[in-house]
Design a protein around this motif. Structure first.
Motif, PDB file in Angstrom:
ATOM      1  N   PRO A  65       0.814  -1.232   0.000  1.00 49.94           N
ATOM      2  CA  PRO A  65       0.000   0.000   0.000  1.00 49.94           C
ATOM      3  C   PRO A  65       0.841   1.272   0.000  1.00 49.94           C
ATOM      4  O   PRO A  65       0.462   2.274  -0.607  1.00 49.94           O
ATOM      5  CB  PRO A  65      -0.831  -0.099   1.279  1.00 49.94           C
ATOM      6  CG  PRO A  65      -0.600  -1.440   1.847  1.00 49.94           C
ATOM      7  CD  PRO A  65       0.565  -2.050   1.171  1.00 49.94           C
ATOM      8  N   MET A  66       1.990   1.213   0.660  1.00 45.67           N
ATOM      9  CA  MET A  66       2.832   2.409   0.722  1.00 45.67           C
ATOM     10  C   MET A  66       3.422   2.728  -0.647  1.00 45.67           C
ATOM     11  O   MET A  66       3.445   3.891  -1.065  1.00 45.67           O
ATOM     12  CB  MET A  66       3.935   2.234   1.753  1.00 45.67           C
ATOM     13  CG  MET A  66       4.746   3.492   1.971  1.00 45.67           C
ATOM     14  SD  MET A  66       5.935   3.341   3.284  1.00 45.67           S
ATOM     15  CE  MET A  66       4.879   3.301   4.698  1.00 45.67           C
ATOM     16  N   LEU A  67       3.888   1.727  -1.371  1.00 48.43           N
ATOM     17  CA  LEU A  67       4.437   1.953  -2.707  1.00 48.43           C
ATOM     18  C   LEU A  67       3.374   2.487  -3.655  1.00 48.43           C
ATOM     19  O   LEU A  67       3.637   3.394  -4.459  1.00 48.43           O
ATOM     20  CB  LEU A  67       5.043   0.665  -3.256  1.00 48.43           C
ATOM     21  CG  LEU A  67       6.314   0.169  -2.572  1.00 48.43           C
ATOM     22  CD1 LEU A  67       6.719  -1.189  -3.118  1.00 48.43           C
ATOM     23  CD2 LEU A  67       7.429   1.169  -2.716  1.00 48.43           C
ATOM     24  N   ALA A  68       2.164   1.948  -3.555  1.00 51.16           N
ATOM     25  CA  ALA A  68       1.071   2.430  -4.403  1.00 51.16           C
ATOM     26  C   ALA A  68       0.727   3.881  -4.076  1.00 51.16           C
ATOM     27  O   ALA A  68       0.485   4.695  -4.967  1.00 51.16           O
ATOM     28  CB  ALA A  68      -0.153   1.541  -4.241  1.00 51.16           C
ATOM     29  N   SER A  69       0.720   4.215  -2.797  1.00 50.34           N
ATOM     30  CA  SER A  69       0.413   5.589  -2.380  1.00 50.34           C
ATOM     31  C   SER A  69       1.492   6.561  -2.843  1.00 50.34           C
ATOM     32  O   SER A  69       1.193   7.666  -3.313  1.00 50.34           O
ATOM     33  CB  SER A  69       0.278   5.639  -0.860  1.00 50.34           C
ATOM     34  OG  SER A  69       0.017   6.940  -0.434  1.00 50.34           O
ATOM     35  N   ILE A  70       2.748   6.161  -2.753  1.00 47.86           N
ATOM     36  CA  ILE A  70       3.843   7.022  -3.212  1.00 47.86           C
ATOM     37  C   ILE A  70       3.732   7.267  -4.710  1.00 47.86           C
ATOM     38  O   ILE A  70       3.871   8.404  -5.181  1.00 47.86           O
ATOM     39  CB  ILE A  70       5.210   6.408  -2.833  1.00 47.86           C
ATOM     40  CG1 ILE A  70       5.422   6.510  -1.328  1.00 47.86           C
ATOM     41  CG2 ILE A  70       6.347   7.086  -3.585  1.00 47.86           C
ATOM     42  CD1 ILE A  70       6.627   5.747  -0.819  1.00 47.86           C
ATOM     43  N   ALA A  71       3.463   6.208  -5.478  1.00 51.21           N
ATOM     44  CA  ALA A  71       3.319   6.359  -6.935  1.00 51.21           C
ATOM     45  C   ALA A  71       2.154   7.291  -7.267  1.00 51.21           C
ATOM     46  O   ALA A  71       2.262   8.143  -8.152  1.00 51.21           O
ATOM     47  CB  ALA A  71       3.099   4.992  -7.586  1.00 51.21           C
ATOM     48  N   GLN A  72       1.055   7.146  -6.538  1.00 47.22           N
ATOM     49  CA  GLN A  72      -0.114   7.987  -6.794  1.00 47.22           C
ATOM     50  C   GLN A  72       0.204   9.459  -6.548  1.00 47.22           C
ATOM     51  O   GLN A  72      -0.134  10.321  -7.361  1.00 47.22           O
ATOM     52  CB  GLN A  72      -1.272   7.535  -5.902  1.00 47.22           C
ATOM     53  CG  GLN A  72      -2.546   8.306  -6.141  1.00 47.22           C
ATOM     54  CD  GLN A  72      -3.698   7.747  -5.319  1.00 47.22           C
ATOM     55  OE1 GLN A  72      -3.506   7.064  -4.315  1.00 47.22           O
ATOM     56  NE2 GLN A  72      -4.896   8.044  -5.744  1.00 47.22           N
ATOM     57  N   TRP A  73       0.882   9.764  -5.455  1.00 51.11           N
ATOM     58  CA  TRP A  73       1.161  11.160  -5.138  1.00 51.11           C
ATOM     59  C   TRP A  73       2.254  11.758  -6.019  1.00 51.11           C
ATOM     60  O   TRP A  73       2.244  12.965  -6.285  1.00 51.11           O
ATOM     61  CB  TRP A  73       1.466  11.326  -3.651  1.00 51.11           C
ATOM     62  CG  TRP A  73       0.185  11.301  -2.892  1.00 51.11           C
ATOM     63  CD1 TRP A  73      -0.328  10.275  -2.170  1.00 51.11           C
ATOM     64  CD2 TRP A  73      -0.784  12.346  -2.847  1.00 51.11           C
ATOM     65  NE1 TRP A  73      -1.558  10.617  -1.661  1.00 51.11           N
ATOM     66  CE2 TRP A  73      -1.860  11.888  -2.054  1.00 51.11           C
ATOM     67  CE3 TRP A  73      -0.863  13.623  -3.374  1.00 51.11           C
ATOM     68  CZ2 TRP A  73      -2.980  12.663  -1.803  1.00 51.11           C
ATOM     69  CZ3 TRP A  73      -1.981  14.391  -3.121  1.00 51.11           C
ATOM     70  CH2 TRP A  73      -3.015  13.905  -2.343  1.00 51.11           C
ATOM     71  N   VAL A  74       3.185  10.958  -6.493  1.00 50.09           N
ATOM     72  CA  VAL A  74       4.181  11.474  -7.441  1.00 50.09           C
ATOM     73  C   VAL A  74       3.494  11.914  -8.727  1.00 50.09           C
ATOM     74  O   VAL A  74       3.769  12.998  -9.263  1.00 50.09           O
ATOM     75  CB  VAL A  74       5.281  10.416  -7.716  1.00 50.09           C
ATOM     76  CG1 VAL A  74       6.092  10.767  -8.941  1.00 50.09           C
ATOM     77  CG2 VAL A  74       6.182  10.269  -6.506  1.00 50.09           C
ATOM     78  N   ILE A  75       2.568  11.103  -9.218  1.00 51.81           N
ATOM     79  CA  ILE A  75       1.834  11.457 -10.438  1.00 51.81           C
ATOM     80  C   ILE A  75       0.971  12.690 -10.207  1.00 51.81           C
ATOM     81  O   ILE A  75       0.873  13.565 -11.074  1.00 51.81           O
ATOM     82  CB  ILE A  75       0.997  10.255 -10.930  1.00 51.81           C
ATOM     83  CG1 ILE A  75       1.921   9.139 -11.403  1.00 51.81           C
ATOM     84  CG2 ILE A  75       0.056  10.680 -12.056  1.00 51.81           C
ATOM     85  CD1 ILE A  75       1.224   7.840 -11.719  1.00 51.81           C
ATOM     86  N   ARG A  76       0.366  12.805  -9.039  1.00 51.19           N
ATOM     87  CA  ARG A  76      -0.463  13.979  -8.748  1.00 51.19           C
ATOM     88  C   ARG A  76       0.367  15.259  -8.676  1.00 51.19           C
ATOM     89  O   ARG A  76      -0.073  16.302  -9.155  1.00 51.19           O
ATOM     90  CB  ARG A  76      -1.249  13.763  -7.456  1.00 51.19           C
ATOM     91  CG  ARG A  76      -2.388  12.806  -7.634  1.00 51.19           C
ATOM     92  CD  ARG A  76      -3.194  12.646  -6.385  1.00 51.19           C
ATOM     93  NE  ARG A  76      -4.321  11.748  -6.639  1.00 51.19           N
ATOM     94  CZ  ARG A  76      -5.195  11.387  -5.720  1.00 51.19           C
ATOM     95  NH1 ARG A  76      -5.083  11.848  -4.491  1.00 51.19           N
ATOM     96  NH2 ARG A  76      -6.174  10.585  -6.037  1.00 51.19           N
ATOM     97  N   VAL A  77       1.545  15.196  -8.078  1.00 52.42           N
ATOM     98  CA  VAL A  77       2.409  16.384  -8.016  1.00 52.42           C
ATOM     99  C   VAL A  77       2.842  16.788  -9.422  1.00 52.42           C
ATOM    100  O   VAL A  77       2.832  17.983  -9.768  1.00 52.42           O
ATOM    101  CB  VAL A  77       3.619  16.136  -7.087  1.00 52.42           C
ATOM    102  CG1 VAL A  77       4.675  17.207  -7.256  1.00 52.42           C
ATOM    103  CG2 VAL A  77       3.166  16.072  -5.638  1.00 52.42           C
ATOM    104  N   LEU A  78       3.210  15.808 -10.249  1.00 55.09           N
ATOM    105  CA  LEU A  78       3.570  16.118 -11.634  1.00 55.09           C
ATOM    106  C   LEU A  78       2.398  16.723 -12.397  1.00 55.09           C
ATOM    107  O   LEU A  78       2.576  17.625 -13.220  1.00 55.09           O
ATOM    108  CB  LEU A  78       4.061  14.859 -12.345  1.00 55.09           C
ATOM    109  CG  LEU A  78       5.419  14.334 -11.901  1.00 55.09           C
ATOM    110  CD1 LEU A  78       5.725  13.007 -12.580  1.00 55.09           C
ATOM    111  CD2 LEU A  78       6.505  15.344 -12.168  1.00 55.09           C
ATOM    112  N   THR A  79       1.189  16.257 -12.109  1.00 54.93           N
ATOM    113  CA  THR A  79      -0.011  16.809 -12.744  1.00 54.93           C
ATOM    114  C   THR A  79      -0.189  18.275 -12.375  1.00 54.93           C
ATOM    115  O   THR A  79      -0.470  19.107 -13.235  1.00 54.93           O
ATOM    116  CB  THR A  79      -1.250  15.995 -12.332  1.00 54.93           C
ATOM    117  OG1 THR A  79      -1.093  14.652 -12.762  1.00 54.93           O
ATOM    118  CG2 THR A  79      -2.516  16.583 -12.921  1.00 54.93           C
TER     119      THR A  79
END
Length: 170
Positions: A65-79
């Protein structure tokens, strides 16, 4: 006395400029909104895909879950960076703003950042794993998930507890 105060040529030129400006800014806003919606959708989709992919690997249940959450927030910051650049904000300004905002937010959210740091330590050092029974700081239960902010426990009577990681780590 001349009551014709407005020059029609200047009025038409101004109207043409304002119309062109409104159309270009409207298209900019539409493009930014599209980028934002697609980025948010893509971040959720990437997190879900990463969770499903990690299900079939030997990655620890605690890390998934932590890796998935990190990936999600990296994409959101780039967005968000892409949306701001759509409006002409320079990247150097964005980086400086993120640095200053990060410092201010870090000072304001010390407790939350403590929970994030504790969550990272719990995942890296693994004093317990998903499925183990723990008794920490007066809270007892079987670990269901360790996230960035909280650890989810299930008690013997089936109650789901979410305990801040800082409390467990302390």
């Amino acid at each position: 006395m001349d009551l014709n105060l407005i020059d029609h040529a200047k009025l038409e030129a101004t109207w043409a400029y304002l119309t062109q400006f409104a159309i270009s800014q409207g298209l900019n806003c539409l493009a930014a909104l599209t980028i934002l919606i697609v980025g948010w959708w893509l971040s959720a989709r990437a997190a879900r895909a990463l969770r499903q992919t990690l299900q079939h690997t030997h990655v620890d249940d605690t890390l998934r879950p932590m890796l998935a959450s990190i990936a999600q927030w990296v994409i959101r910051v780039l967005t968000v960076v892409l949306v701001l650049s759509q409006f002409g904000v320079q990247m150097a300004s964005i980086i400086a703003m993120l640095g200053a905002a990060g410092l201010a937010i870090g000072l304001a959210l010390q407790g939350t950042l403590q929970n994030i740091a504790a969550g990272i330590m719990l995942v890296l050092l693994r004093p317990f794993r998903v499925g183990q029974y723990i008794d920490a700081q007066g809270v007892a239960g079987t670990v269901r998930e360790t996230g960035l902010f909280m650890t989810e426990l299930q008690t013997f009577d089936g109650v789901c507890l979410r305990v801040p990681n800082g409390k467990i780590w302390g």
